[in-house]
Design a protein around this motif. Structure first.
Motif, mmCIF file in Angstrom:
data_model
loop_
_atom_site.group_PDB
_atom_site.id
_atom_site.type_symbol
_atom_site.label_atom_id
_atom_site.label_comp_id
_atom_site.label_asym_id
_atom_site.label_seq_id
_atom_site.Cartn_x
_atom_site.Cartn_y
_atom_site.Cartn_z
ATOM 1 N N CYS A 106 0.893 -1.214 0.053
ATOM 2 C CA CYS A 106 -0.002 -0.039 -0.025
ATOM 3 C C CYS A 106 0.767 1.315 -0.186
ATOM 4 O O CYS A 106 0.438 2.297 -0.643
ATOM 5 C CB CYS A 106 -1.159 -0.090 0.992
ATOM 6 S SG CYS A 106 -0.065 -0.056 2.836
ATOM 7 N N LEU B 178 -7.026 0.150 8.236
ATOM 8 C CA LEU B 178 -7.890 -0.388 7.358
ATOM 9 C C LEU B 178 -8.448 -1.588 7.952
ATOM 10 O O LEU B 178 -7.640 -2.566 8.517
ATOM 11 C CB LEU B 178 -7.281 -0.904 6.150
ATOM 12 C CG LEU B 178 -8.331 -1.594 5.222
ATOM 13 C CD1 LEU B 178 -9.392 -0.603 4.609
ATOM 14 C CD2 LEU B 178 -7.246 -2.097 3.996
ATOM 15 N N THR C 17 -9.987 -5.103 8.149
ATOM 16 C CA THR C 17 -9.977 -6.336 7.251
ATOM 17 C C THR C 17 -10.966 -7.505 7.822
ATOM 18 O O THR C 17 -11.562 -7.248 8.926
ATOM 19 C CB THR C 17 -8.603 -6.811 7.290
ATOM 20 O OG1 THR C 17 -8.234 -7.385 8.469
ATOM 21 C CG2 THR C 17 -7.505 -5.619 6.855
ATOM 22 N N HIS D 20 -2.057 1.297 7.091
ATOM 23 C CA HIS D 20 -2.442 1.282 5.724
ATOM 24 C C HIS D 20 -2.044 2.691 5.107
ATOM 25 O O HIS D 20 -1.698 3.635 5.896
ATOM 26 C CB HIS D 20 -3.858 1.152 5.480
ATOM 27 C CG HIS D 20 -4.478 0.832 4.085
ATOM 28 N ND1 HIS D 20 -3.844 -0.070 3.201
ATOM 29 C CD2 HIS D 20 -5.409 1.413 3.377
ATOM 30 C CE1 HIS D 20 -4.534 0.045 1.976
ATOM 31 N NE2 HIS D 20 -5.327 0.798 2.122
ATOM 32 N N TRP E 245 -2.874 5.611 1.813
ATOM 33 C CA TRP E 245 -3.847 5.985 0.644
ATOM 34 C C TRP E 245 -3.582 7.393 0.220
ATOM 35 O O TRP E 245 -2.443 8.081 0.789
ATOM 36 C CB TRP E 245 -5.403 5.783 0.863
ATOM 37 C CG TRP E 245 -5.992 6.509 2.134
ATOM 38 C CD1 TRP E 245 -6.637 7.592 2.039
ATOM 39 C CD2 TRP E 245 -6.103 5.863 3.433
ATOM 40 N NE1 TRP E 245 -7.214 8.030 3.192
ATOM 41 C CE2 TRP E 245 -6.814 7.045 4.067
ATOM 42 C CE3 TRP E 245 -5.435 5.032 4.120
ATOM 43 C CZ2 TRP E 245 -6.987 6.671 5.560
ATOM 44 C CZ3 TRP E 245 -5.888 4.840 5.388
ATOM 45 C CH2 TRP E 245 -6.677 5.925 6.213
ATOM 46 N N ASP F 218 -8.126 5.066 -2.390
ATOM 47 C CA ASP F 218 -7.038 4.030 -2.036
ATOM 48 C C ASP F 218 -7.019 3.207 -3.144
ATOM 49 O O ASP F 218 -7.866 2.395 -3.404
ATOM 50 C CB ASP F 218 -8.128 3.313 -1.056
ATOM 51 C CG ASP F 218 -7.242 2.122 -0.319
ATOM 52 O OD1 ASP F 218 -6.293 1.798 -0.989
ATOM 53 O OD2 ASP F 218 -7.938 1.327 0.616
ATOM 54 N N THR G 144 -4.771 0.589 -3.634
ATOM 55 C CA THR G 144 -4.480 -0.584 -3.047
ATOM 56 C C THR G 144 -5.744 -1.428 -3.459
ATOM 57 O O THR G 144 -5.770 -2.453 -3.484
ATOM 58 C CB THR G 144 -4.223 -0.775 -1.512
ATOM 59 O OG1 THR G 144 -2.721 -0.026 -1.615
ATOM 60 C CG2 THR G 144 -3.491 -2.176 -1.240
ATOM 61 N N HIS H 13 -11.875 2.862 6.932
ATOM 62 C CA HIS H 13 -10.630 3.608 7.052
ATOM 63 C C HIS H 13 -10.316 4.504 8.193
ATOM 64 O O HIS H 13 -11.461 5.159 8.438
ATOM 65 C CB HIS H 13 -10.070 4.272 5.621
ATOM 66 C CG HIS H 13 -9.928 3.451 4.589
ATOM 67 N ND1 HIS H 13 -10.894 2.615 3.877
ATOM 68 C CD2 HIS H 13 -8.877 3.349 3.883
ATOM 69 C CE1 HIS H 13 -10.582 2.026 3.121
ATOM 70 N NE2 HIS H 13 -9.070 2.352 2.951
#
Length: 290
Positions: A184, A209, A211, A227, A229, A243, A245, A254
């Motif tokens: 990322c 982030l 998951t 993470h 972005w 983002d 990724t 997020h």
């Protein structure tokens, strides 16, 4: 949505560290769409001194010093963040991207002046012709900025493979562009480089982030992730996050920690030590709904 976040970082040294001065970017920002309602930082060994302030970009920063010999340093950040249920509002219409790039140098508004600093190169992101070439298929003439931005985000997601072993924290975006893989941090740096190469203001965002495990599998403690972005300035709308990724607009999964020119401005923990020699780092993040 309310999250309890536990971020653990452990440094293990080959020889003792006698003195360490450290900086932690581990306090979530309070923004229009989410609020950090509590935060504490637990450090072992106990620091001899701790101070807090806001950095140049308005990020909360904690400084601490350890003055006793130690073979390991453990930093645990515990935070509680409340995120509202309103998705980010993107404008229905935006200026053509060329107009944004052309008008920004003459924009003397506080918002324009703040954004303009994110057009230039930074220590880890240097705009160049190769990034312009990659970005231009998304940024066709007179295309609205928001439309072009989402297209570039989708192309990076499609063209680049997530590979945690392909890069390290110092891998330049030029290498990521050549080899087509990374993590990322790399994809955020790459998109920032593309945007700045076109004269557009883009900043690097560090955060968390949430998951989710595969169906039928239990979620592993510590398996959530730090993470990264990208945030891009759009006149009239402010900063818009994307983002690359995951090819999405950040929302309730997020949490924003910090932003800056690149990773070097907002790395979660860094410092200067005396001793230590070789060391190993272990990081775990647990982001649990409260």
């Amino acid at each position: 949505m309310t999250y309890r976040i536990v971020h653990k970082t452990t440094y293990k040294y080959k020889v003792p560290v006698s003195v360490g001065n450290h900086i932690a970017y581990l306090t979530p920002r309070t923004l229009a769409h989410h609020t950090c309602t509590s935060h504490e930082l637990l450090v072992t060994p106990s620091p001899s001194g701790v101070s807090e302030r806001l950095d140049y970009f308005g990020n909360p920063v904690t400084f601490f010093t350890i003055r006793e010999p130690h073979y390991a340093l453990r930093v645990e950040a515990r935070s509680r963040v409340v995120i509202d249920d309103c998705p980010a509002i993107w404008p229905e219409h935006s200026q053509p991207w060329e107009e944004v790039a052309r008008s920004l140098p003459a924009d003397r508004s506080p918002e324009g002046l703040e954004a303009y600093q994110f057009v230039f190169e930074s220590p880890r992101v240097k705009p160049g012709a190769e990034f312009t070439e990659y970005a231009l298929p998304s940024f066709s003439p007179a295309r609205p900025l928001t439309e072009a931005l989402l297209d570039l985000t989708g192309r990076i997601y499609k063209d680049f493979r997530f590979d945690s072993k392909a890069t390290n924290v110092r891998t330049p975006p030029e290498e990521v562009l050549r080899h087509g893989r990374g993590v990322c941090q790399d994809f955020a740096h790459l998109q920032v480089a593309c945007l700045r190469s076109l004269g557009l203001p883009a900043r690097y965002v560090s955060g968390y982030l949430r998951t989710y495990p595969p169906p039928g599998r239990a979620r592993l403690v510590g398996a959530d992730a730090s993470h990264a972005w990208v945030s891009v300035y759009c006149p009239g709308a402010g900063w818009l996050d994307v983002d690359p990724t995951n090819n999405l607009v950040p929302f309730q999964s997020h949490v924003t920690l910090s932003w800056g020119r690149d990773y070097g401005d907002v790395s979660p923990v860094r410092g200067v030590i005396q001793g230590g020699r070789e060391h190993k780092v272990e990081v775990g993040v647990d982001m649990e709904p409260d």
